[in-house]
Design a protein around this motif. Structure first.
Motif, PDB file in Angstrom:
ATOM      1  N   GLU A   1       0.925  -1.125   0.081  1.00  0.00           N
ATOM      2  CA  GLU A   1      -0.008   0.062   0.065  1.00  0.00           C
ATOM      3  C   GLU A   1       0.834   1.089  -0.051  1.00  0.00           C
ATOM      4  OE1 GLU A   1      -2.333  -3.459   0.918  1.00  0.00           O
ATOM      5  OE2 GLU A   1      -0.361  -2.547   1.920  1.00  0.00           O
TER       6      GLU A   1
ATOM      7  N   LYS B   1      -3.756  -0.313  -9.547  1.00  0.00           N
ATOM      8  CA  LYS B   1      -3.888   0.791  -8.653  1.00  0.00           C
ATOM      9  C   LYS B   1      -2.968   2.079  -8.865  1.00  0.00           C
ATOM     10  CE  LYS B   1      -6.618  -0.701  -5.653  1.00  0.00           C
ATOM     11  NZ  LYS B   1      -8.073  -0.301  -5.408  1.00  0.00           N
TER      12      LYS B   1
ATOM     13  N   SER C   1       1.029   4.256  -2.674  1.00  0.00           N
ATOM     14  CA  SER C   1       1.026   5.505  -2.637  1.00  0.00           C
ATOM     15  C   SER C   1       1.963   6.387  -3.111  1.00  0.00           C
ATOM     16  CB  SER C   1       0.819   5.889  -1.049  1.00  0.00           C
ATOM     17  OG  SER C   1       0.778   6.961  -0.457  1.00  0.00           O
TER      18      SER C   1
END
Length: 498
Positions: free
Chosen positions: A409, A440, A413
């Motif tokens: 994650e 993502k 980011s």
């Protein structure tokens, strides 16, 4: 320098170029002299066109579009001309590469490989011209039949940059032509030669006059006038996000022309601990050094898993220190010259900013003195914070910043922590992890366990402030069309007025 490098060098006599309108060469009243960034000698003289010249070019493109000499041809005939162009490019590959190196400063081996890609673009577009089609709707009831037609958008203005003068031209022109459009090209002032050379090649291939026109000059004069021109139906621009914004304003203030924009990038390369670290290190060094980092899809942000970060930084340093910086005509050279004086200063200024803001140089960070030309060593910064200038700004040079992550994650980011979304790369042996990152991370082009791979079958373009629209492939041909819905009544009308 080996024997091959000694054979290829500037002749000492600058080549004069005119500009090309309606199938004819014209002479410029004023000329711009271009020095080779590698050899410090004048190699070309390029015309400074006026707004009147631009108006003539747009008028020629409009006539060629309206009279149907190109758009009215069967797709098989357009395809044949594009294929003939590809064949002529094969014959002139070395000559085009020579002039590309002289004006741009990139290594000759890279220039030749780019022209091979350009040949593929014309071949791909030739096939796409024959496959372009609309649709039909046979579900509107017994009395109504629907058709969707794809029609060429019209006159296209094309503004190309100096970092890939011929390749970016050829990632657009054949697809524009495949759609049936006509085009006015404004190349970068400092790298106009090969765009002009394509005019002769297209003419020899049988392209009708007025379909391909080239006006040369500055962005502030000719380029701005092209973006504002009321008789240009679409503009394709490749360059900085700042200039892209000005294209949007110009379109809004003129005729609301359609826009295709490929703009800036601050592209992440995400390396997980389970990847092949040797392969990934080589890709990292290549991704930031290719075309001296003057590449919109350069992987300028290395995001590496904390557990292997120290080891991986050493691997990257070892790779970057072996990169051969030198005369671009030497076939062993991997990094050539910085293309413009302004860009050279910009890169060096960012290196100094990085040092001043507290980042640490692991390798490079300096000019390379070869006695002539302007060269910069591939540079790797560590201890980079997300708010530093080298972390946020598109430097457009061989300067790489390292960031570290602990979780998937966090990696995603960091990858998305930019206003840009042009390209990205992920390295891992875990396909599930690779697909999660691919889904993502916001980027128009994505590579898994590779970098800068692909061909003209695949679309090019970006997310967020990296641009609008797509180039190349069938998507690239469709980009230069507009859609018309046609309804055909098959029966007798039911009268509204009794």
């Amino acid at each position: 320098m080996n024997k091959m490098a000694q054979k290829l060098a500037p002749s000492g006599v600058a080549r004069d170029f005119g500009f090309f309108i309606d199938g004819e060469w014209r002479h410029g009243r004023e000329m711009f002299e271009r020095k080779s960034p590698s050899h410090d000698v004048i190699v070309t003289r390029i015309a400074r066109c006026t707004e009147d010249d631009l108006n003539d070019a747009v008028a020629a493109a409009r006539r060629a579009f309206e009279n149907g000499t190109w758009a009215g041809l069967a797709s098989s005939e357009r395809s044949a001309i594009l294929l003939k162009t590809a064949e002529l490019l094969k014959q002139r590959r070395d000559d085009i590469a020579f002039w590309e190196v002289l004006e741009n400063g990139k290594p000759i081996s890279q220039a030749k490989a780019e022209i091979d890609n350009c040949i593929s673009c014309f071949e791909m577009a030739a096939g796409a011209a024959r496959l372009l089609h609309g649709d039909s709707f046979n579900n509107l009831g017994e009395s109504l039949f629907g058709m969707v037609l794809r029609e060429p958008v019209g006159v296209v203005g094309l503004i190309t940059p100096w970092n890939f003068p011929f390749m970016i031209l050829c990632e657009r022109v054949p697809f524009i032509l495949a759609s049936g459009c006509t085009v006015v090209v404004k190349p970068a002032e400092v790298t106009s030669a090969t765009t002009l050379m394509l005019a002769d090649i297209l003419t020899e291939a049988g392209l009708p006059k007025g379909v391909y026109n080239v006006v040369t000059g500055t962005g502030k004069s000719v380029g701005q006038a092209l973006t504002q021109h009321p008789d240009v139906d679409m503009l394709s621009f490749t360059g900085s996000t700042g200039v892209g914004r000005s294209c949007i304003h110009a379109s809004a203030d003129s005729n609301l022309k359609k826009l295709g924009l490929e703009l800036g990038g601050k592209n992440p390369i995400v390396v997980f601990a389970d990847s092949d670290l040797e392969d990934a290190a080589d890709a990292v060094a290549f991704g930031i050094s290719f075309n001296t980092g003057q590449c919109c899809v350069s992987s300028s942000r290395l995001i590496v898993e904390e557990s292997v970060a120290d080891k991986f930084e050493k691997l990257v340093v070892a790779k970057m220190e072996k990169i051969r910086v030198g005369d671009p005509f030497d076939p062993e050279t991997q990094i050539g010259a910085i293309t413009t004086d302004a860009q050279n200063k910009t890169i060096l200024d960012y290196i100094e900013k990085g040092k001043a803001e507290g980042a640490r140089v692991l390798c490079g960070g300096n000019k390379v003195d070869l006695g002539r030309g302007q060269y910069i060593a591939p540079t790797l910064f560590t201890n980079v914070k997300p708010d530093m200038s080298i972390a946020t700004d598109e430097i457009f040079g061989p300067v790489l910043s390292v960031f570290r992550f602990s979780t998937l994650e966090e990696a995603i980011s960091l990858a998305n922590d930019t206003v840009y979304g042009l390209a990205a790369s992920v390295w891992t042996k875990d396909i599930s992890k690779a697909l999660k990152v691919t889904r993502k991370v916001q980027a128009g082009r994505f590579w898994v366990n590779t970098i800068m791979a692909g061909g003209p079958e695949m679309p090019l373009g970006g997310f967020k402030q990296s641009g609008w629209g797509r180039e190349a492939g069938m998507y690239g041909v469709e980009e230069y069309t507009q859609i018309k819905s046609v309804h055909v009544d098959l029966g007798k009308r039911t009268h509204w007025i009794a």
